[in-house]
Design an enzyme around this catalytic site. Sequence first.
Site, PDB file in Angstrom:
ATOM      1  N   TYR A  52     -15.642   4.104   6.417  1.00 55.04           N
ATOM      2  CA  TYR A  52     -16.034   2.748   6.011  1.00 55.04           C
ATOM      3  C   TYR A  52     -17.511   2.419   6.244  1.00 55.04           C
ATOM      4  O   TYR A  52     -17.860   1.314   6.637  1.00 55.04           O
ATOM      5  CB  TYR A  52     -15.133   1.722   6.704  1.00 55.04           C
ATOM      6  CG  TYR A  52     -13.747   1.686   6.088  1.00 55.04           C
ATOM      7  CD1 TYR A  52     -13.545   1.089   4.845  1.00 55.04           C
ATOM      8  CD2 TYR A  52     -12.652   2.262   6.724  1.00 55.04           C
ATOM      9  CE1 TYR A  52     -12.290   1.056   4.266  1.00 55.04           C
ATOM     10  CE2 TYR A  52     -11.384   2.235   6.150  1.00 55.04           C
ATOM     11  CZ  TYR A  52     -11.211   1.627   4.922  1.00 55.04           C
ATOM     12  OH  TYR A  52      -9.969   1.595   4.337  1.00 55.04           O
ATOM     13  N   ASP A  97     -12.521   3.186  -1.910  1.00 52.97           N
ATOM     14  CA  ASP A  97     -11.866   3.386  -0.621  1.00 52.97           C
ATOM     15  C   ASP A  97     -12.753   4.313   0.211  1.00 52.97           C
ATOM     16  O   ASP A  97     -13.915   4.495  -0.114  1.00 52.97           O
ATOM     17  CB  ASP A  97     -10.465   3.949  -0.895  1.00 52.97           C
ATOM     18  CG  ASP A  97      -9.501   3.663   0.222  1.00 52.97           C
ATOM     19  OD1 ASP A  97      -9.886   2.982   1.181  1.00 52.97           O
ATOM     20  OD2 ASP A  97      -8.361   4.130   0.144  1.00 52.97           O
ATOM     21  N   HIS A  98     -12.201   4.880   1.252  1.00 54.11           N
ATOM     22  CA  HIS A  98     -12.981   5.735   2.175  1.00 54.11           C
ATOM     23  C   HIS A  98     -14.143   6.460   1.496  1.00 54.11           C
ATOM     24  O   HIS A  98     -13.955   7.108   0.472  1.00 54.11           O
ATOM     25  CB  HIS A  98     -12.089   6.823   2.775  1.00 54.11           C
ATOM     26  CG  HIS A  98     -10.915   6.271   3.496  1.00 54.11           C
ATOM     27  ND1 HIS A  98      -9.964   7.059   4.053  1.00 54.11           N
ATOM     28  CD2 HIS A  98     -10.548   4.993   3.761  1.00 54.11           C
ATOM     29  CE1 HIS A  98      -9.039   6.299   4.616  1.00 54.11           C
ATOM     30  NE2 HIS A  98      -9.377   5.041   4.452  1.00 54.11           N
ATOM     31  N   HIS A 158      -7.195   0.876  -4.870  1.00 53.88           N
ATOM     32  CA  HIS A 158      -8.032   1.578  -3.881  1.00 53.88           C
ATOM     33  C   HIS A 158      -8.460   2.894  -4.517  1.00 53.88           C
ATOM     34  O   HIS A 158      -7.620   3.737  -4.812  1.00 53.88           O
ATOM     35  CB  HIS A 158      -7.206   1.913  -2.628  1.00 53.88           C
ATOM     36  CG  HIS A 158      -7.014   0.772  -1.703  1.00 53.88           C
ATOM     37  ND1 HIS A 158      -6.385   0.911  -0.482  1.00 53.88           N
ATOM     38  CD2 HIS A 158      -7.388  -0.521  -1.787  1.00 53.88           C
ATOM     39  CE1 HIS A 158      -6.362  -0.264   0.126  1.00 53.88           C
ATOM     40  NE2 HIS A 158      -6.962  -1.152  -0.641  1.00 53.88           N
ATOM     41  N   CYS A 188      -3.195   3.113  -4.519  1.00 54.19           N
ATOM     42  CA  CYS A 188      -4.231   3.831  -3.758  1.00 54.19           C
ATOM     43  C   CYS A 188      -4.271   5.277  -4.236  1.00 54.19           C
ATOM     44  O   CYS A 188      -3.331   6.044  -3.998  1.00 54.19           O
ATOM     45  CB  CYS A 188      -3.925   3.744  -2.268  1.00 54.19           C
ATOM     46  SG  CYS A 188      -5.072   4.707  -1.281  1.00 54.19           S
ATOM     47  N   HIS A 232       0.848  -1.195   0.000  1.00 52.39           N
ATOM     48  CA  HIS A 232       0.000   0.000   0.000  1.00 52.39           C
ATOM     49  C   HIS A 232       0.882   1.244   0.000  1.00 52.39           C
ATOM     50  O   HIS A 232       1.952   1.252   0.591  1.00 52.39           O
ATOM     51  CB  HIS A 232      -0.883  -0.016   1.264  1.00 52.39           C
ATOM     52  CG  HIS A 232      -1.983   0.988   1.238  1.00 52.39           C
ATOM     53  ND1 HIS A 232      -1.809   2.293   1.632  1.00 52.39           N
ATOM     54  CD2 HIS A 232      -3.277   0.882   0.857  1.00 52.39           C
ATOM     55  CE1 HIS A 232      -2.956   2.948   1.500  1.00 52.39           C
ATOM     56  NE2 HIS A 232      -3.863   2.106   1.024  1.00 52.39           N
TER      57      HIS A 232
HETATM   58  C1  DNO Z   1      -6.889   2.848   5.241  1.00 50.74           C
HETATM   59  C2  DNO Z   1      -6.320   1.700   4.561  1.00 50.74           C
HETATM   60  C3  DNO Z   1      -4.978   1.283   5.138  1.00 50.74           C
HETATM   61  C4  DNO Z   1      -4.490   0.029   4.468  1.00 50.74           C
HETATM   62  C5  DNO Z   1      -3.137  -0.416   4.955  1.00 50.74           C
HETATM   63  C6  DNO Z   1      -2.654  -1.597   4.176  1.00 50.74           C
HETATM   64  O1  DNO Z   1      -8.048   3.070   5.178  1.00 50.74           O
HETATM   65  O2  DNO Z   1      -6.258   1.898   3.191  1.00 50.74           O
HETATM   66  O3  DNO Z   1      -5.132   1.069   6.511  1.00 50.74           O
HETATM   67  O4  DNO Z   1      -5.386  -0.999   4.713  1.00 50.74           O
HETATM   68  O5  DNO Z   1      -2.212   0.596   4.853  1.00 50.74           O
HETATM   69  O6  DNO Z   1      -1.801  -2.347   4.958  1.00 50.74           O
END
Ligand code: DNO
Length: 353
Positions: free
Chosen positions: A329, A315-316, A270, A243, A205
Amino acid sequence: MTLRWFGSKYDTVTLKQIRQIPGCVGVITTLYDTKPGEVWTREKIRAMKEEVEAEGLELSGIESVNIHDDIKIGLSSREQYIENYIETLENLGKEGIDLVCYNFMPVFDWTRTELAKERPDGSTVLSYDQEIIDKIDPAKMFEEMDANSNGFVMPGWEPERLARVKELFEMYKNVDEEKLFQNLVYFLNAIMPTCEKYGIKMAIHMDDPAWSVFNLPRIISNKENIQRLLDEVPSVNNGLTLCTGSLGSNPENDIPDMIRRFKGRIHFGHMRNIIHLAPGKFDEAAHLSSDGSLDMYEIMKAFYDIGMDGPIRPDHGRMIWGEKAMPGYGLYDRALGAAYLNGLWEAIEKSNK
Ligand code: DNO
């Protein structure tokens, strides 16, 4: 298309709800009751997989199998933890799991200064302001994340880390960027034969935000340092979790360009949009391009052009419609994000026929 799921014990979102998101075929999850360094047993992995499959979804990957700090710091005790990691990978491989997301950020995983910043439409989002970070004691940061997380334990912000934050800073004091990079390479070289044997794609990541926080080294944050990692350990099993929100925190990162350059090595995506407010200052946004600073169409197009076939997930998301969930989330805005991203993909696919 997948959604991250925090397991029936911790998540407010159910597998049944996830299955009803159009086009969502799987979840990304982890064994929440394990600690970094522990060996995952086949029984536990199988139970997790069966639980997901019983609801008509697939277990598309693990986020995360966390890396013990001794590996990141490069202590001699890392040998044991690497052995344990390899055993976990073998067990995952034997259960047919082929994607592992992880990060190599010291002490903190992702960092934000506010977890529920209100936007004009009443939705709330996570936000980051470097000026606040510069004035705050790292231990205080942990307490604030904890106090404002609606009672949820957020990934990377587990209370047992809070208890050790001072000690961890002390342990990392001689670890600069080069040392951290070498420790990552050492770890990857040790696990690659197992990953190759079982076809497991490791997907690191990006650092979030994409610069050093609290003077801790950060090494996966731009085109050059990511390319260096891919070149240093050239196995295709050494790949990325691309990401967009993490890379996008630095406006200098040209994300579509990076996606094209890392073709073949991006195993997981992501997808998140953010709004740049000032240097070192940003808010998260809805996935829709016009709501933030990132061009999600161009990003999806770059993924399409490189033939991306790994899972992606919204993602978020924002917190909307009165939902009470772990910051970033909830169900609603991530489901909107998934629908929008699927729409972009369909349009790009059809216009390329
Ligand atoms: C946050 C996530 C991170 C991700 C880690 C992977 O929302 O994208 O916590 O899971 O960095 O290890």
